[in-house]
Scaffold this motif. Structure first.
Motif, PDB file in Angstrom:
ATOM      1  N   VAL A   1      26.106  59.188  32.909  1.00 55.89           N
ATOM      2  CA  VAL A   1      25.213  59.911  32.165  1.00 55.89           C
ATOM      3  C   VAL A   1      24.189  59.041  31.271  1.00 55.89           C
ATOM      4  CG1 VAL A   1      25.061  61.305  30.092  1.00 55.89           C
ATOM      5  CG2 VAL A   1      26.829  61.590  31.763  1.00 55.89           C
ATOM      6  N   ARG A   2      24.758  57.880  30.925  1.00 58.55           N
ATOM      7  CA  ARG A   2      23.857  56.782  30.163  1.00 58.55           C
ATOM      8  C   ARG A   2      22.846  56.580  31.230  1.00 58.55           C
ATOM      9  NH1 ARG A   2      21.391  56.834  25.922  1.00 58.55           N
ATOM     10  NH2 ARG A   2      23.161  57.952  25.486  1.00 58.55           N
ATOM     11  N   ASN A   3      23.024  56.273  32.242  1.00 61.34           N
ATOM     12  CA  ASN A   3      22.004  55.771  33.593  1.00 61.34           C
ATOM     13  C   ASN A   3      20.742  57.037  33.794  1.00 61.34           C
ATOM     14  OD1 ASN A   3      22.900  53.368  33.690  1.00 61.34           O
ATOM     15  ND2 ASN A   3      24.089  53.856  35.517  1.00 61.34           N
ATOM     16  N   PHE A   4      21.264  58.280  33.616  1.00 65.02           N
ATOM     17  CA  PHE A   4      20.400  59.479  33.666  1.00 65.02           C
ATOM     18  C   PHE A   4      19.365  59.469  32.708  1.00 65.02           C
ATOM     19  CE2 PHE A   4      19.919  63.766  32.838  1.00 65.02           C
ATOM     20  CZ  PHE A   4      19.144  64.344  33.713  1.00 65.02           C
ATOM     21  N   ILE A   5      20.090  59.390  31.383  1.00 64.31           N
ATOM     22  CA  ILE A   5      19.279  59.302  30.091  1.00 64.31           C
ATOM     23  C   ILE A   5      18.456  58.194  30.076  1.00 64.31           C
ATOM     24  CG2 ILE A   5      19.326  59.292  27.648  1.00 64.31           C
ATOM     25  CD1 ILE A   5      22.102  60.555  27.869  1.00 64.31           C
ATOM     26  N   ASP A   6      18.851  57.132  30.453  1.00 64.79           N
ATOM     27  CA  ASP A   6      17.876  55.734  30.422  1.00 64.79           C
ATOM     28  C   ASP A   6      16.887  55.984  31.556  1.00 64.79           C
ATOM     29  OD1 ASP A   6      19.365  54.619  28.515  1.00 64.79           O
ATOM     30  OD2 ASP A   6      20.482  53.289  29.752  1.00 64.79           O
ATOM     31  N   ASN A   7      17.187  56.587  32.662  1.00 64.19           N
ATOM     32  CA  ASN A   7      16.024  56.830  33.516  1.00 64.19           C
ATOM     33  C   ASN A   7      15.089  57.725  33.184  1.00 64.19           C
ATOM     34  OD1 ASN A   7      16.886  54.874  35.657  1.00 64.19           O
ATOM     35  ND2 ASN A   7      18.555  56.453  36.622  1.00 64.19           N
ATOM     36  N   VAL A   8      15.334  58.778  32.472  1.00 64.08           N
ATOM     37  CA  VAL A   8      14.419  59.811  31.949  1.00 64.08           C
ATOM     38  C   VAL A   8      13.430  58.966  30.993  1.00 64.08           C
ATOM     39  CG1 VAL A   8      14.277  61.845  30.572  1.00 64.08           C
ATOM     40  CG2 VAL A   8      15.760  61.876  32.543  1.00 64.08           C
ATOM     41  N   GLN A   9      14.269  58.337  30.233  1.00 62.73           N
ATOM     42  CA  GLN A   9      13.386  57.803  29.204  1.00 62.73           C
ATOM     43  C   GLN A   9      12.416  56.755  29.614  1.00 62.73           C
ATOM     44  OE1 GLN A   9      15.950  55.657  26.312  1.00 62.73           O
ATOM     45  NE2 GLN A   9      14.729  56.306  24.766  1.00 62.73           N
ATOM     46  N   LYS A  10      12.745  56.037  30.481  1.00 64.11           N
ATOM     47  CA  LYS A  10      11.909  55.213  31.508  1.00 64.11           C
ATOM     48  C   LYS A  10      11.060  55.478  32.028  1.00 64.11           C
ATOM     49  CE  LYS A  10      12.137  51.449  34.668  1.00 64.11           C
ATOM     50  NZ  LYS A  10      13.011  50.663  35.747  1.00 64.11           N
ATOM     51  N   ASN A  11      11.047  56.575  33.053  1.00 59.28           N
ATOM     52  CA  ASN A  11      10.491  56.894  33.980  1.00 59.28           C
ATOM     53  C   ASN A  11       9.536  58.240  33.615  1.00 59.28           C
ATOM     54  OD1 ASN A  11      11.394  55.219  35.844  1.00 59.28           O
ATOM     55  ND2 ASN A  11      12.998  56.481  36.384  1.00 59.28           N
ATOM     56  N   TRP A  12       9.819  59.067  32.688  1.00 54.64           N
ATOM     57  CA  TRP A  12       9.302  60.277  32.273  1.00 54.64           C
ATOM     58  C   TRP A  12       7.869  60.016  31.324  1.00 54.64           C
ATOM     59  CZ3 TRP A  12       8.730  65.299  34.221  1.00 54.64           C
ATOM     60  CH2 TRP A  12       9.805  65.393  35.413  1.00 54.64           C
ATOM     61  N   THR A  13       7.004  59.220  31.711  1.00 55.86           N
ATOM     62  CA  THR A  13       5.920  58.941  30.863  1.00 55.86           C
ATOM     63  C   THR A  13       4.866  59.900  31.194  1.00 55.86           C
ATOM     64  OG1 THR A  13       4.902  57.353  32.755  1.00 55.86           O
ATOM     65  CG2 THR A  13       6.481  56.439  31.249  1.00 55.86           C
ATOM     66  N   THR A  14       3.726  59.547  30.421  1.00 56.47           N
ATOM     67  CA  THR A  14       2.723  60.787  30.515  1.00 56.47           C
ATOM     68  C   THR A  14       2.070  60.416  31.886  1.00 56.47           C
ATOM     69  OG1 THR A  14       2.020  60.588  28.165  1.00 56.47           O
ATOM     70  CG2 THR A  14       0.231  61.277  29.636  1.00 56.47           C
ATOM     71  N   ASP A  15       1.807  59.344  32.568  1.00 58.84           N
ATOM     72  CA  ASP A  15       1.274  59.194  33.670  1.00 58.84           C
ATOM     73  C   ASP A  15       2.285  59.654  34.965  1.00 58.84           C
ATOM     74  OD1 ASP A  15      -0.842  57.803  32.796  1.00 58.84           O
ATOM     75  OD2 ASP A  15       0.107  55.699  33.198  1.00 58.84           O
ATOM     76  N   TYR A  16       3.630  59.658  34.800  1.00 59.97           N
ATOM     77  CA  TYR A  16       4.505  60.334  35.672  1.00 59.97           C
ATOM     78  C   TYR A  16       4.539  61.939  35.521  1.00 59.97           C
ATOM     79  CZ  TYR A  16       8.755  61.382  38.358  1.00 59.97           C
ATOM     80  OH  TYR A  16       9.665  61.845  39.073  1.00 59.97           O
ATOM     81  N   ILE A  17       4.376  62.330  34.422  1.00 60.84           N
ATOM     82  CA  ILE A  17       4.480  63.755  34.314  1.00 60.84           C
ATOM     83  C   ILE A  17       2.866  64.335  34.930  1.00 60.84           C
ATOM     84  CG2 ILE A  17       4.301  65.718  32.782  1.00 60.84           C
ATOM     85  CD1 ILE A  17       5.901  63.722  30.805  1.00 60.84           C
ATOM     86  N   THR A  18       1.994  63.713  34.478  1.00 63.93           N
ATOM     87  CA  THR A  18       0.773  64.485  35.180  1.00 63.93           C
ATOM     88  C   THR A  18       0.754  64.179  36.495  1.00 63.93           C
ATOM     89  OG1 THR A  18      -0.513  61.871  34.580  1.00 63.93           O
ATOM     90  CG2 THR A  18      -0.599  63.913  33.168  1.00 63.93           C
ATOM     91  N   SER A  19       1.328  62.979  37.107  1.00 54.20           N
ATOM     92  CA  SER A  19       1.255  62.913  38.523  1.00 54.20           C
ATOM     93  C   SER A  19       2.043  63.873  39.191  1.00 54.20           C
ATOM     94  CB  SER A  19       1.831  61.594  39.162  1.00 54.20           C
ATOM     95  OG  SER A  19       2.928  61.024  38.714  1.00 54.20           O
ATOM     96  N   LYS A  20       3.213  64.073  38.852  1.00 55.09           N
ATOM     97  CA  LYS A  20       4.252  65.005  39.263  1.00 55.09           C
ATOM     98  C   LYS A  20       3.674  66.554  39.199  1.00 55.09           C
ATOM     99  CE  LYS A  20       9.142  66.352  39.372  1.00 55.09           C
ATOM    100  NZ  LYS A  20      10.185  65.490  40.111  1.00 55.09           N
TER     101      LYS A  20
END
Length: 88
Positions: free
Chosen positions: A25-44
């Motif tokens: 769970v902690r890795n899941f949360i850390d990955n979301v926090q790290k990866n779900w940036t403005t750039d990632y959201i707009t590219s996805k």
């Protein structure tokens, strides 16, 4: 805590599945926090308007606040609802 995980899973479309060979769970949360940036959201989700991007970012922020380790740092349901009302 569980509400935060649900908000994150619904918003990102990703699932936290702590089974064999899956992240904790902690890795899941850390990955979301790290990866779900403005750039990632707009590219996805390239069709998002600026307002839609704001909504996604706010929901991820709420979800991450709900899963902080220190339960005293988590928002109350009233604060969550007030924040969501402000998104509309």
């Amino acid at each position: 805590y569980s509400l935060g995980l649900l908000i994150i899973e619904i918003t990102t479309g990703e699932k936290n599945c702590p089974e064999n060979n899956q992240p904790s769970v902690r890795n899941f949360i850390d990955n979301v926090q790290k990866n779900w940036t403005t750039d990632y959201i707009t590219s996805k989700y390239s069709i998002l308007t600026a307002y839609g991007l704001h909504q996604v970012k706010q929901c991820i922020k709420i979800g991450l606040e709900c899963v902080t380790i220190d339960r005293k740092g988590r928002p109350t349901i009233e604060k969550i609802i007030d924040t969501l009302k402000g998104i509309n």
